[in-house]
Design a protein around this motif. Structure first.
Motif, PDB file in Angstrom:
ATOM      1  N   ARG A  98      -8.503  -9.660  23.966  1.00 25.34           N
ATOM      2  CA  ARG A  98      -7.676 -10.252  23.155  1.00 25.34           C
ATOM      3  C   ARG A  98      -7.812 -10.243  22.022  1.00 25.34           C
ATOM      4  NH1 ARG A  98      -5.119 -14.336  25.637  1.00 25.34           N
ATOM      5  NH2 ARG A  98      -6.529 -15.783  24.458  1.00 25.34           N
ATOM      6  N   ARG A  99      -6.803 -10.095  20.468  1.00 19.64           N
ATOM      7  CA  ARG A  99      -7.083 -10.142  19.439  1.00 19.64           C
ATOM      8  C   ARG A  99      -5.227 -11.073  19.384  1.00 19.64           C
ATOM      9  NH1 ARG A  99      -7.412  -5.909  15.426  1.00 19.64           N
ATOM     10  NH2 ARG A  99      -7.567  -7.384  14.324  1.00 19.64           N
ATOM     11  N   ILE A 100      -5.711 -12.142  18.556  1.00 21.87           N
ATOM     12  CA  ILE A 100      -4.989 -13.065  17.648  1.00 21.87           C
ATOM     13  C   ILE A 100      -5.096 -12.821  16.917  1.00 21.87           C
ATOM     14  CG2 ILE A 100      -3.249 -14.976  17.940  1.00 21.87           C
ATOM     15  CD1 ILE A 100      -4.262 -15.970  20.487  1.00 21.87           C
ATOM     16  N   VAL A 101      -3.815 -12.798  15.991  1.00 20.80           N
ATOM     17  CA  VAL A 101      -3.796 -12.738  14.567  1.00 20.80           C
ATOM     18  C   VAL A 101      -2.470 -13.321  13.701  1.00 20.80           C
ATOM     19  CG1 VAL A 101      -3.928 -11.037  12.024  1.00 20.80           C
ATOM     20  CG2 VAL A 101      -4.743 -10.188  13.918  1.00 20.80           C
ATOM     21  N   ILE A 102      -3.212 -14.592  12.604  1.00 19.83           N
ATOM     22  CA  ILE A 102      -1.934 -15.327  12.003  1.00 19.83           C
ATOM     23  C   ILE A 102      -1.806 -14.831  10.866  1.00 19.83           C
ATOM     24  CG2 ILE A 102      -1.353 -17.543  11.969  1.00 19.83           C
ATOM     25  CD1 ILE A 102      -2.916 -18.272  14.428  1.00 19.83           C
ATOM     26  N   LEU A 103      -0.870 -14.871  10.155  1.00 18.72           N
ATOM     27  CA  LEU A 103      -0.586 -14.268   8.691  1.00 18.72           C
ATOM     28  C   LEU A 103       0.830 -14.747   8.296  1.00 18.72           C
ATOM     29  CD1 LEU A 103      -0.223 -10.195   9.799  1.00 18.72           C
ATOM     30  CD2 LEU A 103      -1.582 -11.347   7.498  1.00 18.72           C
ATOM     31  N   GLY A 104      -0.236 -15.391   6.808  1.00 21.80           N
ATOM     32  CA  GLY A 104       1.322 -16.303   6.388  1.00 21.80           C
ATOM     33  C   GLY A 104       1.043 -16.439   5.406  1.00 21.80           C
ATOM     34  N   ASN A 105       1.898 -16.581   4.446  1.00 25.15           N
ATOM     35  CA  ASN A 105       1.651 -17.225   2.963  1.00 25.15           C
ATOM     36  C   ASN A 105       1.617 -18.823   2.681  1.00 25.15           C
ATOM     37  OD1 ASN A 105       3.091 -17.694  -0.565  1.00 25.15           O
ATOM     38  ND2 ASN A 105       2.028 -15.527  -0.231  1.00 25.15           N
ATOM     39  N   SER A 106       0.512 -18.926   2.040  1.00 22.63           N
ATOM     40  CA  SER A 106       0.449 -20.394   1.496  1.00 22.63           C
ATOM     41  C   SER A 106       1.604 -21.285   0.722  1.00 22.63           C
ATOM     42  CB  SER A 106      -0.888 -20.826   0.550  1.00 22.63           C
ATOM     43  OG  SER A 106      -1.193 -19.998  -0.796  1.00 22.63           O
ATOM     44  N   SER A 132       7.576 -12.927  -0.158  1.00 23.72           N
ATOM     45  CA  SER A 132       8.656 -12.481  -1.543  1.00 23.72           C
ATOM     46  C   SER A 132       8.896 -14.172  -1.785  1.00 23.72           C
ATOM     47  CB  SER A 132      10.085 -12.259  -1.265  1.00 23.72           C
ATOM     48  OG  SER A 132       9.480 -10.180  -0.192  1.00 23.72           O
ATOM     49  N   ALA A 133       9.071 -14.385  -3.228  1.00 28.98           N
ATOM     50  CA  ALA A 133       9.670 -15.527  -3.607  1.00 28.98           C
ATOM     51  C   ALA A 133      10.408 -15.670  -3.489  1.00 28.98           C
ATOM     52  CB  ALA A 133       9.370 -15.663  -5.818  1.00 28.98           C
ATOM     53  N   PRO A 134      11.455 -16.922  -3.417  1.00 32.89           N
ATOM     54  CA  PRO A 134      10.967 -18.298  -3.956  1.00 32.89           C
ATOM     55  C   PRO A 134      10.786 -18.718  -2.559  1.00 32.89           C
ATOM     56  CG  PRO A 134      13.403 -18.282  -4.206  1.00 32.89           C
ATOM     57  CD  PRO A 134      13.166 -16.466  -3.600  1.00 32.89           C
ATOM     58  N   ALA A 135      10.455 -18.065  -1.146  1.00 35.45           N
ATOM     59  CA  ALA A 135      10.473 -18.996  -0.094  1.00 35.45           C
ATOM     60  C   ALA A 135       9.439 -18.403   0.247  1.00 35.45           C
ATOM     61  CB  ALA A 135      11.713 -18.683   0.808  1.00 35.45           C
ATOM     62  N   TYR A 136       8.957 -17.246  -0.597  1.00 29.61           N
ATOM     63  CA  TYR A 136       7.740 -16.263   0.484  1.00 29.61           C
ATOM     64  C   TYR A 136       7.148 -17.045   1.406  1.00 29.61           C
ATOM     65  CZ  TYR A 136       6.560 -17.493  -4.965  1.00 29.61           C
ATOM     66  OH  TYR A 136       6.465 -17.338  -6.321  1.00 29.61           O
ATOM     67  N   HIS A 137       8.435 -16.511   2.534  1.00 30.78           N
ATOM     68  CA  HIS A 137       8.828 -17.054   4.093  1.00 30.78           C
ATOM     69  C   HIS A 137       8.380 -15.285   4.349  1.00 30.78           C
ATOM     70  CE1 HIS A 137       9.164 -18.303   7.754  1.00 30.78           C
ATOM     71  NE2 HIS A 137      10.332 -17.053   7.918  1.00 30.78           N
ATOM     72  N   ASN A 138       9.188 -14.455   3.938  1.00 32.38           N
ATOM     73  CA  ASN A 138       8.834 -13.527   4.735  1.00 32.38           C
ATOM     74  C   ASN A 138       7.895 -12.325   3.976  1.00 32.38           C
ATOM     75  OD1 ASN A 138      10.936 -12.991   6.019  1.00 32.38           O
ATOM     76  ND2 ASN A 138      12.404 -12.922   4.271  1.00 32.38           N
ATOM     77  N   LEU A 139       7.376 -11.604   4.644  1.00 33.13           N
ATOM     78  CA  LEU A 139       6.052 -10.746   3.597  1.00 33.13           C
ATOM     79  C   LEU A 139       6.054 -10.024   3.399  1.00 33.13           C
ATOM     80  CD1 LEU A 139       3.090 -12.133   6.456  1.00 33.13           C
ATOM     81  CD2 LEU A 139       3.717 -13.561   4.536  1.00 33.13           C
ATOM     82  N   THR A 140       5.094  -8.847   2.592  1.00 35.39           N
ATOM     83  CA  THR A 140       5.975  -8.313   1.992  1.00 35.39           C
ATOM     84  C   THR A 140       4.197  -6.824   2.317  1.00 35.39           C
ATOM     85  OG1 THR A 140       4.496  -8.327   0.313  1.00 35.39           O
ATOM     86  CG2 THR A 140       6.623  -8.782  -0.325  1.00 35.39           C
ATOM     87  N   GLY A 141       5.054  -5.875   2.321  1.00 36.22           N
ATOM     88  CA  GLY A 141       3.684  -4.901   2.308  1.00 36.22           C
ATOM     89  C   GLY A 141       3.638  -4.446   3.549  1.00 36.22           C
ATOM     90  N   LYS A 142       3.934  -4.453   4.512  1.00 35.93           N
ATOM     91  CA  LYS A 142       4.185  -4.195   6.211  1.00 35.93           C
ATOM     92  C   LYS A 142       2.672  -4.841   6.519  1.00 35.93           C
ATOM     93  CE  LYS A 142       7.223   0.158   5.477  1.00 35.93           C
ATOM     94  NZ  LYS A 142       6.724   1.917   5.898  1.00 35.93           N
ATOM     95  N   ALA A 143       2.414  -6.045   6.587  1.00 34.32           N
ATOM     96  CA  ALA A 143       1.322  -7.129   6.685  1.00 34.32           C
ATOM     97  C   ALA A 143       1.159  -6.823   8.175  1.00 34.32           C
ATOM     98  CB  ALA A 143       1.127  -8.257   6.039  1.00 34.32           C
TER      99      ALA A 143
END
Length: 295
Positions: free
Chosen positions: A230-238, A270-281
């Motif tokens: 099983r893979r677990i992928v954690i994606l976020g923005n710093s 997306s700025a300014p919160a940098y919470h919603n990822l872009t590019g369908k990651a």
């Protein structure tokens, strides 16, 4: 007579269309009878309660070896809205969303409503309490059994990522992969950080919901089943201002210390919160996972 039959048929079609476009309810007490009669209703009983959740399907899930389960983020800002004014709040709109995601990722998709949202019973103000995650856990058991599904790939964003992480800690052995984007972890610490940033008074021991004792996946890592495949992928923005990245990293480190196959990736947001990822990651990572585990 022929005209009468045609007229009746048109009326029935019109009524069916109107029913399909009725706004989905938000919250309320669960009713097994109503749940059984609702399209996509799934009844679940868990330790301490019962719930009727809703799920919307894209693609063919019956007998599917792998199905991608989508868990959405919090919708607390919509709780005071009339259900008619909530975007995409109909069965047809939610089904269209599931179909679009399925076409985009190339796999069957189930979009499941978290308690208190999009036709599901419960109270969304009590999100991140154990009852929320137990209800989803039981609903997935029933969906899997009813549709003879092999395994799940989880795709959760924000509060949905926290829900996906919680499902992992509840000992599920049917999760082939989990993609968790911008998830909330370290919930009490996060709540204090957000209050301090907003200039609000400290409220130790309380989640951002104002409730005590949230179910924090960080506190339940021992419940994650060991599965080397099983893979677990954690994606976020710093720069995430909603779910601090360092807490996402802490969850990653905890899983890694437990010997789990886990990846931490940074993505544009997306700025300014940098919470919603872009590019369908997130969807791209889920698709990648699903292809890897499909027989």
């Amino acid at each position: 007579m022929k005209r009468l039959i045609i007229s009746i048929a048109l009326l029935l079609l019109s009524a069916a269309h109107a029913w399909a476009e009725q706004a989905l309810s938000w919250g309320g007490q669960p009713s097994k009878d109503r749940c059984d009669l609702s399209a996509g209703g799934v009844w679940t009983e868990y330790a301490g309660g019962v719930a009727c959740l809703r799920y919307f399907v894209g693609g063919e899930i019956d007998g599917a070896p792998v199905v991608i389960v989508v868990l959405r983020g919090d919708r607390d800002t919509w709780l005071k809205r009339d259900p008619q004014d909530i975007p995409q709040n109909t069965t047809s709109a939610q089904t269209a969303l599931a179909r679009s995601l399925s076409e985009d990722m190339g796999f069957p998709v189930v979009v499941i409503s978290r308690p208190g949202t999009y036709g599901a019973s419960g109270d969304h103000r009590r999100r991140r309490q154990a009852e929320e995650f137990l209800a989803i856990d039981g609903a997935l058991d029933n969906i899997r059994a009813d549709h003879r599904i092999g395994r799940f790939v989880l795709l959760g964003h924000s509060g949905g990522a926290t829900a996906g992480a919680a499902l992992l800690t509840m000992g599920r052995d049917d999760i082939a992969c989990a993609v968790l984007t911008s998830g909330a972890f370290g919930l009490l610490e996060r709540a204090e950080v957000l209050r301090e940033t907003a200039g609000k008074p400290s409220r130790p021991g309380l989640d951002t919901t104002g409730l005590r004792a949230p179910y924090d996946p960080l506190d339940h890592l021992d419940g994650v089943v060991v599965d080397p495949t099983r893979r677990i992928v954690i994606l976020g923005n710093s720069h995430d201002r909603v779910t601090p990245f360092y807490l996402q990293k802490r969850f990653y480190q905890g899983l890694r210390a437990g010997g789990h196959r886990v990846e931490l990736r940074e993505a544009d947001a997306s700025a300014p919160a940098y919470h919603n990822l872009t590019g369908k990651a997130g969807p791209r990572a889920a698709e990648e996972c699903a292809r890897e585990v499909t027989p």
